[in-house]
Enzyme design. Structure first.
Site, PDB file in Angstrom:
ATOM      1  CB  SER A   1       1.071  -7.858   0.243  1.00  0.00           C
ATOM      2  OG  SER A   1       1.036  -6.323   0.677  1.00  0.00           O
TER       3      SER A   1
ATOM      4  CE  LYS B   1      -4.197  -1.477   0.062  1.00  0.00           C
ATOM      5  NZ  LYS B   1      -5.207  -1.214  -0.815  1.00  0.00           N
TER       6      LYS B   1
END
Length: 427
Positions: free
Chosen positions: A320, A63
Site C-alpha cells: 500500500s 487510508k
C-alpha cells in the site's frame, strides 16, 4: 484501555472490539482486498509469503479505512460543519472518497511536494464535496494549516493517523488477514506493515495484541523519515530535524501520540529501509508481480531480507499504496542502481590533450561499463577539463577494477559518494 501522552494528557487508545466495530461500519465503503501468494518472495526467504493488496482499494491504499471509520461516526452538527484534513496524498484520497460517499464537505490540505497524480486523484474522488488546498513543503506544515482551519471554522479534523477511530479503521486489515488465511488453511506468523505516522502499525497491534498475540508484527519505515524508531529511542514522539521526502506517503517528521502509545505497549519490531532499497523492490514488484507500487507501497516488502524471516513461516506483507506518478520512475531507477552498486559518479579532470576522452573510453572503462552522464563542469581552464561522469556497471563486482584503472591513468579522478552533499545536485 487508556494511556498517557508525552505532555501528560490521558489517551483513550482503541481496543480490538473497536476494530470489530470499525469493520462492520466500513463494510461496503471500502474493499476487502485479496491476499496474493508471492512466489518470488517465498523463494527468496523460504517462507510462505502473501501480499495483502491494499493497492487495489478504490483509493489505492489502506487510508480509506481509517477515514471512513471516523467520518461515518460524525453527528449531524459535525456533518453540517464539514471536515478538514492534511495529507501527502493517500489519506487525502481516503477522506475524499469517504466524504463523497457519505455526503460530507471537506477541505483537504496537501503539501506542495505531493505528486500531481495524487492531487488529481483527490479532486476526482471527492468531486464537488472536496476543496483541495496546496501549501507548505512537508506534511507537518500542511497539518498545521489544517488544524488552524478546524479551530477557525469548527470543522472536524480527520487525522491521517493520530486518532483512535483512524487507528481502529486501519486495524481492520489485520482482522481480514487472519480470517482470510484461516480460510486458506494457514495461520499467520509475521505481518510486515509500512509506517509513516504509525496508524496502520498501531491498528494491527491493537487487534493482534488482544486476539492473536503470537503474531509478530514488524513496522517498516523509510530510513530518511524514521520517526517511530526515533520515538521509541526517545521514549516519546519527537520531531525529526529533517526528513527525506522521497517516500512521500510515509514522510512524517513526528509519530503520533496515540500511535506511539500503542507501539510502546506492544514493542513491535521496527526497521528502517534505505530509499534505494525500496526503489529496487518497487521495480521488482512491477516486473515480477505486475504491481505498480509507489515508494511507500513497497516499504514492507523491501524489508523482508532484514527482519529474520524463518523458512516455513507464513508471512504477510501489506502492499500500500499504488498511487505512483510514472514521471518519477527515472528517479526510482536511478536510486535503485546506486543502492545496488551499479551506478557511480566521478569528477574526472581530463588533461587538455588530443584523444584523452578516447583513452578514457578504451583504457579506463570495462567492457560492460557504460557512460550514463558526461558533463563538463568548468570550461575556462587551458590545462585540464573537469567533467562530471556517471558510469553504470555491468556488475557491482566490476567497481574495484574500474577504480584501479582510474588510479593508473593520467587523470585525476574523485569519486562522489552517495552521502556527499554534491549528490543533491545529481538526484
Amino acid at each position: 484501555m487508556s494511556g498517557t501522552a508525552s505532555e501528560g494528557r490521558p489517551l483513550d487508545v482503541p481496543t480490538a472490539a473497536d476494530v470489530d466495530d470499525a469493520a462492520e461500519r466500513i463494510a461496503g465503503r471500502v474493499s476487502r482486498t485479496p491476499l496474493q501468494a508471492c512466489t518470488r518472495l517465498s523463494e527468496a526467504t523460504g517462507a510462505s509469503v502473501w501480499l495483502k493488496r491494499e493497492d487495489l482499494q478504490p483509493v489505492r491504499s489502506y487510508k480509506g479505512r481509517g477515514a471512513a471509520n471516523l467520518i461515518a461516526q460524525l453527528d449531524a452538527e459535525q456533518v453540517w460543519a464539514g471536515v478538514v484534513c492534511a495529507s501527502a496524498g493517500n489519506h487525502a484520497q481516503g477522506v475524499a472518497h469517504a466524504c463523497a460517499t457519505l455526503g460530507v464537505n471537506a477541505r483537504i490540505y496537501l503539501p506542495a511536494t505531493t505528486p500531481r497524480q495524487k492531487r488529481e486523484r483527490v479532486a476526482t474522488l471527492g468531486g464537488d464535496w472536496v476543496e483541495v488546498i496546496v501549501g507548505g513543503q512537508t506534511y507537518d506544515e500542511a497539518a498545521a494549516a489544517a488544524r488552524a482551519d478546524a479551530e477557525r471554522t469548527g470543522a472536524t479534523l480527520v487525522p491521517a493517523f493520530d486518532h483512535p477511530h483512524t487507528i481502529a479503521g486501519q486495524g481492520t486489515i489485520a482482522q481480514e488477514i487472519v480470517e482470510d488465511l484461516v480460510e486458506l488453511g494457514h495461520e499467520v506468523d509475521v505481518i510486515l506493515v509500512p509506517v509513516g505516522g504509525g496508524g496502520l502499525l498501531a491498528g494491527c497491534l491493537t487487534y493482534l495484541g488482544e486476539r492473536h498475540p503470537g503474531v509478530r508484527v514488524v513496522g517498516v519505515e523509510p530510513a530518511g523519515a524514521a520517526c517511530m524508531i526515533a520515538a521509541t529511542h526517545a521514549g516519546e514522539p519527537v520531531t525529526l530535524p529533517e526528513i527525506d521526502r522521497f517516500v512521500d506517503g510515509a514522510a512524517v517528521q513526528r509519530a503520533g501520540d496515540w500511535t506511539y502509545q500503542v507501539v510502546a505497549r506492544h514493542t513491535p519490531g521496527l526497521v528502517a529501509v534505505p530509499e534505494g532499497r525500496l526503489c529496487t523492490e518497487m521495480i521488482a514488484l512491477y516486473q515480477n508481480e505486475g504491481i505498480v507500487a509507489e515508494p511507500a507501497g513497497a516499504l514492507a516488502a523491501s524489508a523482508l531480507d532484514r527482519v529474520g524471516i524463518e523458512p516455513g513461516q507464513t508471512v504477510v506483507v501489506v502492499v500500500s499504496g499504488g498511487n505512483n506518478d510514472l514521471l518519477r520512475y527515472a528517479e526510482v531507477v536511478e536510486r535503485s542502481l546506486i543502492h545496488e552498486g551499479l551506478k557511480h559518479y566521478f569528477l574526472v579532470d581530463f588533461p587538455q590533450e588530443p584523444g584523452m576522452l578516447r583513452r578514457f573510453l578504451h583504457e579506463v572503462l570495462g567492457p560492460d561499463d557504460d557512460i550514463s552522464l558526461f558533463e563538463y563542469v568548468k570550461r575556462n581552464n587551458r590545462e585540464t577539463g573537469p567533467a562530471l561522469v556517471g558510469i553504470e556497471l555491468g556488475s557491482k563486482d566490476d567497481l574495484p577494477g574500474l577504480l584501479e584503472r582510474m588510479a593508473a591513468s593520467s587523470m585525476d579522478v574523485e569519486p562522489i559518494a552517495p552521502d556527499s552533499p554534491l549528490f543533491r545536485f545529481i538526484l
